[in-house]
Design an enzyme around this catalytic site. Sequence first.
Site, short mmCIF file in Angstrom:
data_model
loop_
_atom_site.label_atom_id
_atom_site.label_comp_id
_atom_site.label_asym_id
_atom_site.label_seq_id
_atom_site.Cartn_x
_atom_site.Cartn_y
_atom_site.Cartn_z
N GLY A 181 -6.75 -3.08 -6.45
CA GLY A 181 -6.74 -1.72 -5.89
C GLY A 181 -6.47 -1.72 -4.40
N THR A 186 -3.12 -1.58 -1.47
CA THR A 186 -1.99 -0.67 -1.33
C THR A 186 -1.09 -0.75 -2.57
OG1 THR A 186 -2.09 -0.94 1.05
CG2 THR A 186 -0.04 -0.07 0.16
N ALA A 187 -0.84 -1.97 -3.06
CA ALA A 187 0.06 -2.12 -4.21
C ALA A 187 -0.55 -1.46 -5.45
CB ALA A 187 0.34 -3.60 -4.48
N SER A 229 -12.15 -4.95 -7.23
CA SER A 229 -13.44 -5.51 -6.90
C SER A 229 -13.76 -5.22 -5.43
CB SER A 229 -13.41 -7.02 -7.14
OG SER A 229 -14.42 -7.65 -6.42
N GLU A 264 0.40 -1.51 7.83
CA GLU A 264 0.26 -0.19 8.43
C GLU A 264 1.55 0.38 9.01
OE1 GLU A 264 -4.38 -0.17 9.06
OE2 GLU A 264 -3.35 -0.62 10.93
N ALA A 265 2.64 -0.39 8.96
CA ALA A 265 3.92 0.14 9.45
C ALA A 265 4.91 0.17 8.30
CB ALA A 265 4.46 -0.73 10.58
N LYS A 277 7.14 6.87 13.30
CA LYS A 277 7.81 5.65 13.75
C LYS A 277 9.32 5.87 13.73
CE LYS A 277 8.62 0.92 12.17
NZ LYS A 277 8.31 -0.11 11.18
N LEU A 310 1.55 -8.27 -2.82
CA LEU A 310 1.41 -9.66 -2.37
C LEU A 310 1.40 -10.64 -3.55
CD1 LEU A 310 -1.25 -9.01 0.42
CD2 LEU A 310 1.22 -9.32 0.69
N THR A 334 8.49 -4.57 5.75
CA THR A 334 9.17 -4.42 4.46
C THR A 334 8.26 -4.55 3.24
OG1 THR A 334 9.83 -6.72 4.82
CG2 THR A 334 11.51 -5.03 5.14
C1 FAD Z 1 -0.71 -10.07 8.55
C2 FAD Z 1 -0.09 -9.06 7.66
C3 FAD Z 1 0.46 -7.91 8.20
C4 FAD Z 1 1.10 -6.98 7.37
N1 FAD Z 1 1.70 -5.88 7.92
C5 FAD Z 1 2.44 -5.06 7.13
C6 FAD Z 1 3.14 -3.94 7.65
O1 FAD Z 1 3.05 -3.62 8.83
N2 FAD Z 1 3.90 -3.22 6.82
C7 FAD Z 1 4.01 -3.51 5.49
O2 FAD Z 1 4.78 -2.85 4.79
N3 FAD Z 1 3.31 -4.51 4.97
C8 FAD Z 1 2.54 -5.30 5.74
N4 FAD Z 1 1.85 -6.32 5.19
C9 FAD Z 1 1.82 -6.47 3.75
C10 FAD Z 1 0.84 -5.44 3.17
O3 FAD Z 1 -0.43 -5.61 3.77
C11 FAD Z 1 0.72 -5.62 1.67
O4 FAD Z 1 1.99 -5.61 1.09
C12 FAD Z 1 -0.06 -4.48 1.07
O5 FAD Z 1 -1.29 -4.33 1.71
C13 FAD Z 1 -0.28 -4.73 -0.40
O6 FAD Z 1 -1.28 -5.67 -0.62
P1 FAD Z 1 -1.76 -5.85 -2.11
O7 FAD Z 1 -2.27 -4.54 -2.61
O8 FAD Z 1 -0.68 -6.51 -2.87
O9 FAD Z 1 -2.94 -6.91 -1.99
P2 FAD Z 1 -4.46 -6.75 -1.49
O10 FAD Z 1 -4.62 -5.75 -0.41
O11 FAD Z 1 -4.95 -8.13 -1.24
O12 FAD Z 1 -5.22 -6.18 -2.75
C14 FAD Z 1 -5.60 -7.00 -3.84
C15 FAD Z 1 -6.52 -6.23 -4.74
O13 FAD Z 1 -6.85 -7.07 -5.85
C16 FAD Z 1 -8.24 -7.06 -6.03
N5 FAD Z 1 -8.66 -8.33 -6.63
C17 FAD Z 1 -8.35 -9.59 -6.24
N6 FAD Z 1 -8.97 -10.48 -7.03
C18 FAD Z 1 -9.67 -9.75 -7.95
C19 FAD Z 1 -10.52 -10.10 -9.04
N7 FAD Z 1 -10.81 -11.36 -9.35
N8 FAD Z 1 -11.06 -9.10 -9.76
C20 FAD Z 1 -10.81 -7.79 -9.47
N9 FAD Z 1 -10.00 -7.41 -8.45
C21 FAD Z 1 -9.46 -8.39 -7.70
C22 FAD Z 1 -8.80 -6.88 -4.62
O14 FAD Z 1 -10.13 -6.41 -4.66
C23 FAD Z 1 -7.84 -5.83 -4.09
O15 FAD Z 1 -8.23 -4.55 -4.54
C24 FAD Z 1 1.16 -7.23 5.99
C25 FAD Z 1 0.55 -8.33 5.45
C26 FAD Z 1 -0.07 -9.27 6.26
C27 FAD Z 1 -0.72 -10.48 5.67
#
Ligand code: FAD
Length: 510
Positions: free
Chosen positions: A23, A25-26, A50, A60-61, A89, A344, A355
Site C-alpha cells: 500500500g 504509492t504503487a 503492513s 515526491e516529484a 513543477k 519498486l 520517472t
Molecule cells: C531515494 C528515492 C527517491 C525517489 N524519488 C522519486 C521521485 O522524486 N519521483 C518519483 O516518481 N519516484 C521517486 N522514487 C520512487 C518512488 O518512491 C516509488 O516509485 C514509489 O514510492 C512507489 O513505491 P512502492 O509503492 O513500489 O513501494 P513502497 O513504498 O516500498 O511500498 C511497499 C508496500 O508494500 C508493503 N509490504 C512490504 N512487505 C510486506 C509484507 N510482508 N506484508 C504486507 N505488506 C508488505 C509495505 O508496507 C508498503 O505498503 C524515489 C525512490 C527512492 C528510493
Amino acid sequence: MTQSSAPVTREKAPLRHVLIVGGGTAGWMTAAALARLTRNGETRVTVVESEEIGTVGVGEATIPPIASFNGLLGIDEAEFMRRTQGSFKLGIQFVDWGRIGDRYIHPFGGFGVDMEAVKFHQFWLMAHAAGAKSPLGDYSLCTVAAEMDRFTLPGDDPRTVLSSLKYAYHFDAGLYAAFLREHAEARGVTRQEGKLVDVTLRGDDGFIQSVTLADGTVIEADLFIDCSGFRGLLIEQALGAGYEDWTHWLPCDRALAVPCEGTSAITPYTRSTARSAGWQWRIPLQHRIGNGYVYSSAHIGDDEARETLLANLDGAPLAEPRPLRFVTGRRKRQWVKNCVSLGLASGFLEPLESTSIHLIQSGISKLLSLLPDRSFDPVLSDEFNRLSQVQFEQIRDFIILHYKATTRDDSSFWNHVRTMQVPDTLSRKIELFRSGGRFFRYDDELFSEASWVAVMLGQGIKPSGHDPLVHTIDPRAVADKLAALRGIIRRTAQAMPTHDAFLARYCPAG
Ligand SMILES: Cc1cc2nc3c(=O)[nH]c(=O)nc-3n(C[C@H](O)[C@H](O)[C@H](O)COP(=O)(O)OP(=O)(O)OC[C@H]3O[C@@H](n4cnc5c(N)ncnc54)[C@H](O)[C@@H]3O)c2cc1C
C-alpha cells in the site's frame, strides 16, 4: 513458499478477485485505477499492507503525464494539491552537472517553434554559430517562468504561447497515498492490514494460489499485483522473475532523505545539484522542502554523505536523515504467470528525472490495456514484458546521459562515470547529436527530442554543425522570428502571478 496440489481451472471468465500486495504509492495508484473493475459486482479488489513495514515514502516529484492519470480517476486538481501540500513543477534545474558552476533547466514542453519542418534548435545552433548569445532556455516558457518563480495554468487557446506551458506536481508522498486510498476505498476497494508471511503456488502450473498473513488469514485471488516494494515478495521471492542489474552504468546505490523547513519562495521546479559522489534533490512543497543525497557507496562513506546533505539545506532539518538502499535495474519479467509487478517491485531507476511514479502509471495503463481473464493467455504477459523492457531501457539511457555528458574530473565518481562505456543505444544518440544536432525518437519513447536536446546542450555536448536545411530559410526572417519569440515568452512569463501567489489562491493547504 508452499506448493498446493489443488486442481487448476483456467477458464475464459472474468477475474473474481484481484489482490494488490503493498500500500505504497504503487499499491494505492493501482487500487485507485482498478477500482472500476468492482463496478460490475463480479470482481473484488483488495489491498494488503503492513503498517509495521511502512512505505519508502520519498517519491515526491513527477512529470506531466500524471495529470492525465488524475484526470482518468476524476480527481479534482485543486483538491488534490491542497490535500497533498502540493506545488507545481515546470522542469528540473541541474546545477554543477556538466562542470562545477554550470546551471541549466530541463523544462517540460518544447523550445520555440519548428519552421518549415526544420527543428527549432537547429535555428538556434545556426544563430549561435553566427555569434548569438541568448541561451536555448530563452525560447521555453517553462524555463523563463521557472527562473522568475512564476506559475499559472496553461491557456486553452492554441494560438497563444501560454498554451505551450506544461507542468507536473511535487507532493507529499505519504499524503498522496492516503488521498488515493480514500479515493479507492470510496469506490469499492477493500483494505486488509497484515503482514504477508507465505505464498502458496499451485502445484501443476506454478501460478500463485494464495498468500498467508501473519495472523493465519489466507487470501486467494485470480490476479496478484506485487506492489511490495524493493522486496518483490511475489514476483521475485515466490516466482523468481530475475533481476537485471544496471549498477555498472548507474553506480548510485544509496540515498539519504531529509525534509527541511522552507525559508523563501516555493520554487516551481525541482533542483538537482551534482555532488562529489552523486547528486542532491530539492523538492519544494507548501509545508516543507524534501531533500535527499543519492550517492554511490563505492565512492563516499555514509557519514560524509550525511554531512554533505545536512550542510546544504535551505532551512532547519525536520527529521533525522533516512537511509535507503537500492540496486538500479529491472525485473527481467515484470509479469509472470498470474502476477504483475508495479512500482519498486518491478525495478528501480534513480529519481534524477522523476520517472518512477510515471512508470507505475504506465504499468497500470498497460495492465488495463492487456487485462487478462482467468485463462491468462501468455500472449498478454509477453507483450507487457516486451513493452516494459523497452520503456525501462529508454529511460535508463536518458538518465545515464546526465552522468556521461560531463567534463567533471574532481572526484573518483565523476572520473568513473565520465569515462565508462555506455549502452550502444545511447552512444548512437550522442554521436548523431554531436555531428549535426540530429535526434530521433524511437517507439513512443517517454522523453521528447526537446528533453534530450535540453540535457545534451545543457551538459556541454556541442554539435559540430547544424542541419543544412536551415539555410533554405531567409536568415533575416529567422533572426526576426527568434527575437519575437524571446520577447513574447518573456512578456507572457512576466504577466503570470508568482508561484506562491498562485498556490495561495488556487490550492492553499493551510
Ligand atoms: C531515494 C528515492 C527517491 C525517489 N524519488 C522519486 C521521485 O522524486 N519521483 C518519483 O516518481 N519516484 C521517486 N522514487 C520512487 C518512488 O518512491 C516509488 O516509485 C514509489 O514510492 C512507489 O513505491 P512502492 O509503492 O513500489 O513501494 P513502497 O513504498 O516500498 O511500498 C511497499 C508496500 O508494500 C508493503 N509490504 C512490504 N512487505 C510486506 C509484507 N510482508 N506484508 C504486507 N505488506 C508488505 C509495505 O508496507 C508498503 O505498503 C524515489 C525512490 C527512492 C528510493
